[in-house]
Design a protein around this motif. Structure first.
Motif, short mmCIF file in Angstrom:
data_model
loop_
_atom_site.label_atom_id
_atom_site.label_comp_id
_atom_site.label_asym_id
_atom_site.label_seq_id
_atom_site.Cartn_x
_atom_site.Cartn_y
_atom_site.Cartn_z
N ILE A 8 9.33 4.32 1.29
CA ILE A 8 8.16 4.62 2.13
C ILE A 8 7.36 3.35 2.37
CG2 ILE A 8 5.97 5.89 2.22
CD1 ILE A 8 7.32 8.15 0.72
N GLY A 9 7.26 2.51 1.36
CA GLY A 9 6.56 1.24 1.53
C GLY A 9 7.19 0.38 2.61
N LEU A 10 8.52 0.30 2.62
CA LEU A 10 9.21 -0.50 3.63
C LEU A 10 9.02 0.10 5.03
CD1 LEU A 10 12.52 -1.36 1.74
CD2 LEU A 10 10.64 -2.90 2.27
N MET A 11 9.04 1.43 5.12
CA MET A 11 8.79 2.06 6.42
C MET A 11 7.37 1.79 6.89
SD MET A 11 10.88 5.68 6.40
CE MET A 11 10.31 6.28 4.80
N MET A 12 6.42 1.80 5.95
CA MET A 12 5.03 1.48 6.29
C MET A 12 4.94 0.04 6.77
SD MET A 12 1.92 2.72 6.27
CE MET A 12 0.19 2.20 6.14
N ALA A 13 5.67 -0.86 6.14
CA ALA A 13 5.67 -2.27 6.54
C ALA A 13 6.21 -2.42 7.97
CB ALA A 13 6.50 -3.10 5.57
N VAL A 40 0.83 -1.20 0.00
CA VAL A 40 0.00 0.00 0.00
C VAL A 40 0.87 1.25 0.00
CG1 VAL A 40 -1.67 1.35 1.34
CG2 VAL A 40 -1.98 -1.11 1.08
N GLY A 41 1.88 1.28 0.87
CA GLY A 41 2.75 2.44 0.93
C GLY A 41 3.47 2.69 -0.38
N THR A 42 3.95 1.63 -1.01
CA THR A 42 4.66 1.78 -2.29
C THR A 42 3.71 2.16 -3.41
OG1 THR A 42 6.25 0.09 -1.58
CG2 THR A 42 6.19 0.62 -3.92
#
Length: 305
Positions: A59-64, A49-51
């Motif tokens: 950002i996707g990895l940080m969201m994960a 979702v973030g990516t």
């Protein structure tokens, strides 16, 4: 073909290493993170979702990591503060997370006719090292998450066995009363490792959606969180043992993918190869004779008790 196969085996080992190493550290403190399947799943969902929404894999990895951290924090509150049963709590959270991800995936994106896609993490060839025959193509032509895990294995071993913090973690899992008497907050130690497991489990899940497939489905983890959990046992709660076990499972999963690719279904059902990692888990668990189980594993600590 062999080089490609071994490279894929290493790639499939990466998320299992993130999960199993974090589980080793957590269980050494006496906490079984049985919510690891749900943590990996919400990490995969949060990473996708973030990516997808921002176009940034970072950002996707940080969201994960954030999603994994939240689920781990909930697990910690229930099992450490409220002292509830760890297996029951983890199982309930796994089911809750599965429903959460499916529901909010539909809320955000509806039911698309074709799967939503993102660009997975690219492979990064390390100059000079990637030019080494055979070894270079296997080990030094991977994505950034695989390179990160190269450092996590020795760091985890050094942390557990060569530092005072590692001694505290291991003592918390063996004799929490002595840790408490020394003036160290047992629950704070356990919270720290559970939250670490949440962050690393979130990355493990994101590897499948952001680092490998470039998409999200509700069954993307498919029990691999439980395999990482089992590897912790089979590796005898040691980062080196977990690393060896993870490579074996990665090899098995790569073999399953390879056999499906070449169309072996004419001789053996594809389901047999899909089930190979899980069959191996059962066989190795049954065949293992000695376990160096932390004495207080799965037991909540209470000063009054």
């Amino acid at each position: 073909m062999i080089i490609s196969f071994l490279s894929r085996a290493l790639a499939m080992s990466t998320p299992l290493l993130f999960g199993s190493i974090s589980e080793v550290i957590a269980e050494r403190s006496g906490i079984m993170v049985t919510a690891i399947e749900g943590i990996c799943l919400i990490g995969a969902w949060g990473g996708f979702v973030g990516t997808y929404l921002t176009g940034s894999a970072a950002i996707g990895l940080m969201m994960a990591m954030l999603c994994g951290l939240i689920v781990a924090a909930i697990y910690g509150v229930i099992c450490i503060t409220m002292k509830q049963h760890q297996v029951v709590t983890g199982t309930a959270l796994n089911i809750l997370v599965a429903g959460f991800c499916t529901y909010f995936q539909r809320v955000l994106f509806g039911v698309p006719t074709t799967p939503l896609k993102i660009n997975p993490l690219p492979k990064l060839s390390i100059p000079l090292l990637s030019d080494i025959p055979v070894i270079g193509q296997i080990f030094f032509n991977q994505n950034i998450l695989t390179y990160v895990v190269y450092f996590i294995i020795p760091i985890a071993y050094f942390l557990l066995y060569k530092t005072s913090l590692g001694l505290i973690i291991r003592s918390t899992g063996e004799n929490p009363e002595s840790v408490d008497v020394a003036g160290i907050n047992v629950n704070r130690v356990r919270y720290s490792v559970v939250l670490l497991a949440g962050i690393m489990g979130g990355i493990a899940g994101a590897y499948y959606s952001v680092g490998y497939l470039g998409m999200f489905t509700s069954n993307i983890i498919g029990g691999r969180g439980w395999i990482a959990f089992a590897i912790c046992f089979l590796g005898n709660w040691n980062p080196r043992g977990a690393a060896i076990g993870t490579v074996i499972f990665g090899f098995t999963e790569a073999l399953a993918i390879y056999m499906q690719t070449i169309g072996s279904g004419a001789f053996f059902p594809n389901e047999l190869f899909i089930a190979l990692p899980y069959i191996l888990t059962i066989v190795l668990t049954v065949g293992r004779k000695n376990f160096n189980v932390p004495a207080q594993l799965g037991i909540a600590y209470s000063k009054e008790g």
